[in-house]
Design an enzyme around this catalytic site. Sequence first.
Site, PDB file in Angstrom:
ATOM      1  N   GLU A  97      45.062  41.609  43.418  1.00  0.00           N
ATOM      2  CA  GLU A  97      44.072  41.806  42.466  1.00  0.00           C
ATOM      3  C   GLU A  97      44.584  41.143  41.154  1.00  0.00           C
ATOM      4  O   GLU A  97      45.803  41.427  40.857  1.00  0.00           O
ATOM      5  CB  GLU A  97      43.721  43.218  42.115  1.00  0.00           C
ATOM      6  CG  GLU A  97      43.045  43.775  43.549  1.00  0.00           C
ATOM      7  CD  GLU A  97      42.819  45.294  43.484  1.00  0.00           C
ATOM      8  OE1 GLU A  97      41.834  45.853  44.241  1.00  0.00           O
ATOM      9  OE2 GLU A  97      43.362  45.838  42.666  1.00  0.00           O
ATOM     10  N   CYS A 110      45.934  41.430  33.610  1.00  0.00           N
ATOM     11  CA  CYS A 110      46.782  42.144  34.420  1.00  0.00           C
ATOM     12  C   CYS A 110      47.334  41.697  35.805  1.00  0.00           C
ATOM     13  O   CYS A 110      46.253  41.630  36.602  1.00  0.00           O
ATOM     14  CB  CYS A 110      46.354  43.503  34.622  1.00  0.00           C
ATOM     15  SG  CYS A 110      47.380  44.791  35.647  1.00  0.00           S
ATOM     16  N   CYS A 117      53.131  47.412  47.685  1.00  0.00           N
ATOM     17  CA  CYS A 117      54.242  47.770  46.886  1.00  0.00           C
ATOM     18  C   CYS A 117      55.116  48.702  47.803  1.00  0.00           C
ATOM     19  O   CYS A 117      54.626  49.242  48.791  1.00  0.00           O
ATOM     20  CB  CYS A 117      53.771  48.705  45.731  1.00  0.00           C
ATOM     21  SG  CYS A 117      55.108  49.039  44.555  1.00  0.00           S
ATOM     22  N   CYS A 121      54.965  55.533  44.871  1.00  0.00           N
ATOM     23  CA  CYS A 121      54.115  56.772  43.905  1.00  0.00           C
ATOM     24  C   CYS A 121      52.967  57.314  44.478  1.00  0.00           C
ATOM     25  O   CYS A 121      52.142  56.584  44.805  1.00  0.00           O
ATOM     26  CB  CYS A 121      53.979  55.770  42.524  1.00  0.00           C
ATOM     27  SG  CYS A 121      55.780  55.045  41.948  1.00  0.00           S
ATOM     28  N   CYS A 124      49.571  56.464  42.810  1.00  0.00           N
ATOM     29  CA  CYS A 124      49.159  55.095  42.916  1.00  0.00           C
ATOM     30  C   CYS A 124      48.457  54.635  44.236  1.00  0.00           C
ATOM     31  O   CYS A 124      49.253  54.766  45.326  1.00  0.00           O
ATOM     32  CB  CYS A 124      50.425  54.127  42.505  1.00  0.00           C
ATOM     33  SG  CYS A 124      49.957  52.623  42.612  1.00  0.00           S
ATOM     34  N   CYS A 342      44.221  48.045  38.370  1.00  0.00           N
ATOM     35  CA  CYS A 342      45.114  47.866  37.544  1.00  0.00           C
ATOM     36  C   CYS A 342      44.483  47.654  35.797  1.00  0.00           C
ATOM     37  O   CYS A 342      45.163  47.888  34.847  1.00  0.00           O
ATOM     38  CB  CYS A 342      46.400  46.984  37.549  1.00  0.00           C
ATOM     39  SG  CYS A 342      45.640  45.198  37.348  1.00  0.00           S
TER      40      CYS A 342
HETATM   41  N1  SAH Z   1      55.618  48.774  39.643  1.00  0.00           N
HETATM   42  C1  SAH Z   1      55.397  48.609  38.292  1.00  0.00           C
HETATM   43  C2  SAH Z   1      54.010  47.866  37.827  1.00  0.00           C
HETATM   44  C3  SAH Z   1      52.799  48.194  38.414  1.00  0.00           C
HETATM   45  S1  SAH Z   1      52.254  50.078  38.371  1.00  0.00           S
HETATM   46  C4  SAH Z   1      55.608  50.166  37.465  1.00  0.00           C
HETATM   47  O1  SAH Z   1      55.646  51.088  38.190  1.00  0.00           O
HETATM   48  O2  SAH Z   1      55.658  50.073  36.370  1.00  0.00           O
HETATM   49  C5  SAH Z   1      51.673  49.854  36.652  1.00  0.00           C
HETATM   50  C6  SAH Z   1      51.465  51.166  35.965  1.00  0.00           C
HETATM   51  O3  SAH Z   1      50.172  51.672  36.731  1.00  0.00           O
HETATM   52  C7  SAH Z   1      52.401  52.277  36.419  1.00  0.00           C
HETATM   53  O4  SAH Z   1      52.810  52.778  35.157  1.00  0.00           O
HETATM   54  C8  SAH Z   1      51.863  52.943  37.254  1.00  0.00           C
HETATM   55  O5  SAH Z   1      52.340  54.160  37.524  1.00  0.00           O
HETATM   56  C9  SAH Z   1      50.197  53.216  36.833  1.00  0.00           C
HETATM   57  N2  SAH Z   1      49.088  53.570  37.931  1.00  0.00           N
HETATM   58  C10 SAH Z   1      49.174  53.243  39.023  1.00  0.00           C
HETATM   59  N3  SAH Z   1      48.224  53.764  39.531  1.00  0.00           N
HETATM   60  C11 SAH Z   1      47.490  54.562  38.495  1.00  0.00           C
HETATM   61  C12 SAH Z   1      46.301  55.184  38.592  1.00  0.00           C
HETATM   62  N4  SAH Z   1      45.437  55.623  39.377  1.00  0.00           N
HETATM   63  N5  SAH Z   1      46.039  55.799  37.365  1.00  0.00           N
HETATM   64  C13 SAH Z   1      46.719  55.501  36.151  1.00  0.00           C
HETATM   65  N6  SAH Z   1      47.878  54.810  36.260  1.00  0.00           N
HETATM   66  C14 SAH Z   1      48.302  54.355  37.535  1.00  0.00           C
END
Ligand code: SAH
Length: 358
Positions: A97, A110, A117, A121, A124, A342
């Site tokens: 995406e 973005c 990944c 987390c 996410c 994102c």
């Molecule tokens: N792996 C990298 C970049 C990708 S995630 C990182 O962890 O920074 C980019 C950002 O989006 C991260 O801060 C992640 O924690 C956040 N993110 C992921 N899913 C999300 C969601 N559902 N709502 C808000 N932020 C989210």
Amino acid sequence: MPESNEPKLSLSGLTQQQLTELVCSWGEKPYRARQLWSWLHVRLAEEIDAMSDLSLALRTRLNDICAPLRPQIAAHRLSVDGTQKWLLTLADGQTIETVLIPEEGRGTLCISSQAGCTLTCPFCHTGTQGLARNLKTAEIVDQVLLVRSELVRCGSPHRVTNVVLMGMGEPLYNYNAVAKAVQILLDGNGIAIGSRKITLSTAGVVPRLLQAGRELGVNLAISLHAARDELRDQLVPLNRKYNLATLKQALQQYPLKHGRRITWEYVLLDGINDTDDDARQVARYLTAIPSKINLILFNPWSGTPFAPATPQRVENFQHILHQAGYVTVIRDRRGADIEAACGQLTGLLQGTRPRPIA
Ligand code: SAH
């Protein structure tokens, strides 16, 4: 002639120097490489045959060995707030995406660095899917080229002025491809996005941080989400490998350019990491690091046990960080109606004003 099984060459994954060496190795003059570079990166040609000032022989050769210049668009969605999302199909069928967030005077793209990944987390959505694979340099650069040419083709008033490596994947787990893609994005004769307008977001892959700082010179964003190990171990499992103390130690040696700050991302999850105490821990943790904090409103997805923090909690959290002297910005949820995976992050931009809380 039987089809060759050689993998096709992706021109957008070459630096200007590599492209020049390639074209010259065929006995062409260097200015041919400059023309080709400009067709790819500035004039945004979607196919080799459009490169009308290259000789037919050169175009034929390129057509024979090169992969298509654009990934396929599997889906495109436009949000009521102007956010656009492209779902792209790569040569092997993987999908990634790319999200454009237009704001006044700029457009932040973005982009993804991996298809999937490994970081898991739990809040996410990409984290729930597991890693498919690293993207190649060309697949990273192509996201920018594709969106730029789509905007021109559709007569859109928007432009891609900023890039955030904040889509799917962990960029520092695909360091070499990402580093080369950044080098290509920075090239002043090509895509020409300045280093201040590129942000790399990481969950904190400590062994790569200093290298990224020294070699890339782009802005750094770090996903914090908790300032105590016990909680961060849960929200960002990478913390079990590189904990908060290790991360801070690395950042104290990080070669920050003059006047720049590290951006911290903190997604506020209802009842999980949104108390006044959590905010005070963040303030303490960031002491002595030039920092800017982005409070992100959680974008819920179907099946997630997490919920966004209440507006009151968000306000208190921001207030405590302001009181402690930190620039703290609340990032709007964008593209919520198009599941802008994102897009919800809305970029990490210098100088954005805090959103007033209703
Ligand atoms: N792996 C990298 C970049 C990708 S995630 C990182 O962890 O920074 C980019 C950002 O989006 C991260 O801060 C992640 O924690 C956040 N993110 C992921 N899913 C999300 C969601 N559902 N709502 C808000 N932020 C989210």
